[in-house]
Design a protein around this motif. Structure first.
Motif, PDB file in Angstrom:
ATOM      1  N   GLU A 106       0.829  -1.210   0.000  1.00 12.55           N
ATOM      2  CA  GLU A 106       0.000   0.000   0.000  1.00 12.55           C
ATOM      3  C   GLU A 106       0.862   1.259   0.000  1.00 12.55           C
ATOM      4  OE1 GLU A 106       0.743  -1.376   4.127  1.00 12.55           O
ATOM      5  OE2 GLU A 106      -0.265  -2.340   2.474  1.00 12.55           O
ATOM      6  N   ASP A 107       2.132   1.151   0.350  1.00 13.19           N
ATOM      7  CA  ASP A 107       3.026   2.301   0.327  1.00 13.19           C
ATOM      8  C   ASP A 107       3.297   2.780  -1.100  1.00 13.19           C
ATOM      9  OD1 ASP A 107       3.196   2.301   3.064  1.00 13.19           O
ATOM     10  OD2 ASP A 107       5.086   1.195   3.130  1.00 13.19           O
ATOM     11  N   PHE A 108       3.155   1.899  -2.065  1.00 10.72           N
ATOM     12  CA  PHE A 108       3.437   2.285  -3.444  1.00 10.72           C
ATOM     13  C   PHE A 108       2.516   3.422  -3.887  1.00 10.72           C
ATOM     14  CE2 PHE A 108       2.902   2.044  -8.030  1.00 10.72           C
ATOM     15  CZ  PHE A 108       4.221   2.126  -8.438  1.00 10.72           C
ATOM     16  N   ASP A 109       1.227   3.261  -3.644  1.00 12.94           N
ATOM     17  CA  ASP A 109       0.265   4.291  -4.083  1.00 12.94           C
ATOM     18  C   ASP A 109       0.364   5.569  -3.270  1.00 12.94           C
ATOM     19  OD1 ASP A 109      -0.762   2.756  -6.141  1.00 12.94           O
ATOM     20  OD2 ASP A 109      -2.246   1.793  -4.829  1.00 12.94           O
ATOM     21  N   SER A 110       0.707   5.453  -2.006  1.00  8.30           N
ATOM     22  CA  SER A 110       0.707   6.649  -1.153  1.00  8.30           C
ATOM     23  C   SER A 110       2.055   7.365  -1.107  1.00  8.30           C
ATOM     24  CB  SER A 110       0.280   6.279   0.265  1.00  8.30           C
ATOM     25  OG  SER A 110       1.215   5.393   0.831  1.00  8.30           O
ATOM     26  N   VAL A 111       3.147   6.674  -1.359  1.00  5.69           N
ATOM     27  CA  VAL A 111       4.468   7.295  -1.226  1.00  5.69           C
ATOM     28  C   VAL A 111       5.260   7.249  -2.527  1.00  5.69           C
ATOM     29  CG1 VAL A 111       6.677   7.193   0.012  1.00  5.69           C
ATOM     30  CG2 VAL A 111       4.567   6.694   1.231  1.00  5.69           C
ATOM     31  N   ILE A 112       5.426   6.074  -3.084  1.00  5.45           N
ATOM     32  CA  ILE A 112       6.330   5.911  -4.223  1.00  5.45           C
ATOM     33  C   ILE A 112       5.765   6.546  -5.498  1.00  5.45           C
ATOM     34  CG2 ILE A 112       7.478   4.209  -5.703  1.00  5.45           C
ATOM     35  CD1 ILE A 112       7.583   2.410  -3.196  1.00  5.45           C
ATOM     36  N   LEU A 113       4.509   6.272  -5.797  1.00  7.39           N
ATOM     37  CA  LEU A 113       3.895   6.806  -7.020  1.00  7.39           C
ATOM     38  C   LEU A 113       3.920   8.337  -7.063  1.00  7.39           C
ATOM     39  CD1 LEU A 113       2.553   5.990  -9.665  1.00  7.39           C
ATOM     40  CD2 LEU A 113       0.362   6.047  -8.463  1.00  7.39           C
ATOM     41  N   PRO A 114       3.499   9.028  -5.991  1.00 10.24           N
ATOM     42  CA  PRO A 114       3.584  10.491  -6.038  1.00 10.24           C
ATOM     43  C   PRO A 114       5.015  11.014  -6.187  1.00 10.24           C
ATOM     44  CG  PRO A 114       2.154   9.806  -4.238  1.00 10.24           C
ATOM     45  CD  PRO A 114       2.786   8.580  -4.789  1.00 10.24           C
ATOM     46  N   GLU A 119       9.032  13.630  -9.620  1.00 12.51           N
ATOM     47  CA  GLU A 119      10.384  13.666 -10.195  1.00 12.51           C
ATOM     48  C   GLU A 119      10.345  13.618 -11.738  1.00 12.51           C
ATOM     49  OE1 GLU A 119      13.435  13.911  -8.673  1.00 12.51           O
ATOM     50  OE2 GLU A 119      12.350  14.279  -6.804  1.00 12.51           O
ATOM     51  N   LEU A 120       9.446  12.826 -12.276  1.00 13.17           N
ATOM     52  CA  LEU A 120       9.365  12.706 -13.730  1.00 13.17           C
ATOM     53  C   LEU A 120       8.510  13.794 -14.367  1.00 13.17           C
ATOM     54  CD1 LEU A 120       8.901   8.832 -14.005  1.00 13.17           C
ATOM     55  CD2 LEU A 120      10.986  10.150 -14.407  1.00 13.17           C
TER      56      LEU A 120
END
Length: 125
Positions: A106-114, A119-120
């Motif tokens: 669940e960290d992917f959607d809340s932390v990594i994706l944003p 950055e991109l």
């Protein structure tokens, strides 16, 4: 760690006491028909049972600690579940869960994706 040392280490006072080395000068003669080989086998079986119960007790604790620490510790559990090292089966069974069912995505959607999108400077999905 304390359980392991106290119940399995040959330097533990408990093991020394139960092995009779502490009071070896008080040992009486052996019972008739009981050989030293039989005593050694009985000690090995008792030690094996103690170790198995300790592994069953502590494998879930160590598994949960690995999950709580995440990252590298999850990877370590994955490696230990398939390695050729002499790891007790109780740990291997528990660590095999880390091969396919790792919680915490669940960290992917809340932390990594944003962070990636920032950055991109474009949407990732």
């Amino acid at each position: 760690v304390w359980d392991y040392w106290w119940n399995t280490s040959f330097s533990s006072p408990k093991i020394i006491f139960h092995s009779g080395e502490l009071f070896s000068w008080k040992k009486e003669g052996k019972e008739e028909g009981q050989s030293e080989e039989y005593e050694n086998d009985a000690k090995k079986e008792r030690r094996k049972k103690v170790l198995q119960s300790l592994h069953e007790k502590n494998a879930p604790k160590i598994f949960q600690i690995m999950l709580d620490l995440g990252g590298l510790y999850i990877k370590l559990g994955q490696v230990l579940s398939v390695t050729a090292l002499p790891i007790p089966e109780e740990y291997r069974e528990r660590f095999r869960i880390l091969q396919s069912n790792v919680p915490g995505h669940e960290d992917f959607d809340s932390v990594i994706l944003p962070t990636l999108e920032k950055e991109l400077k474009s949407p990732v999905r």
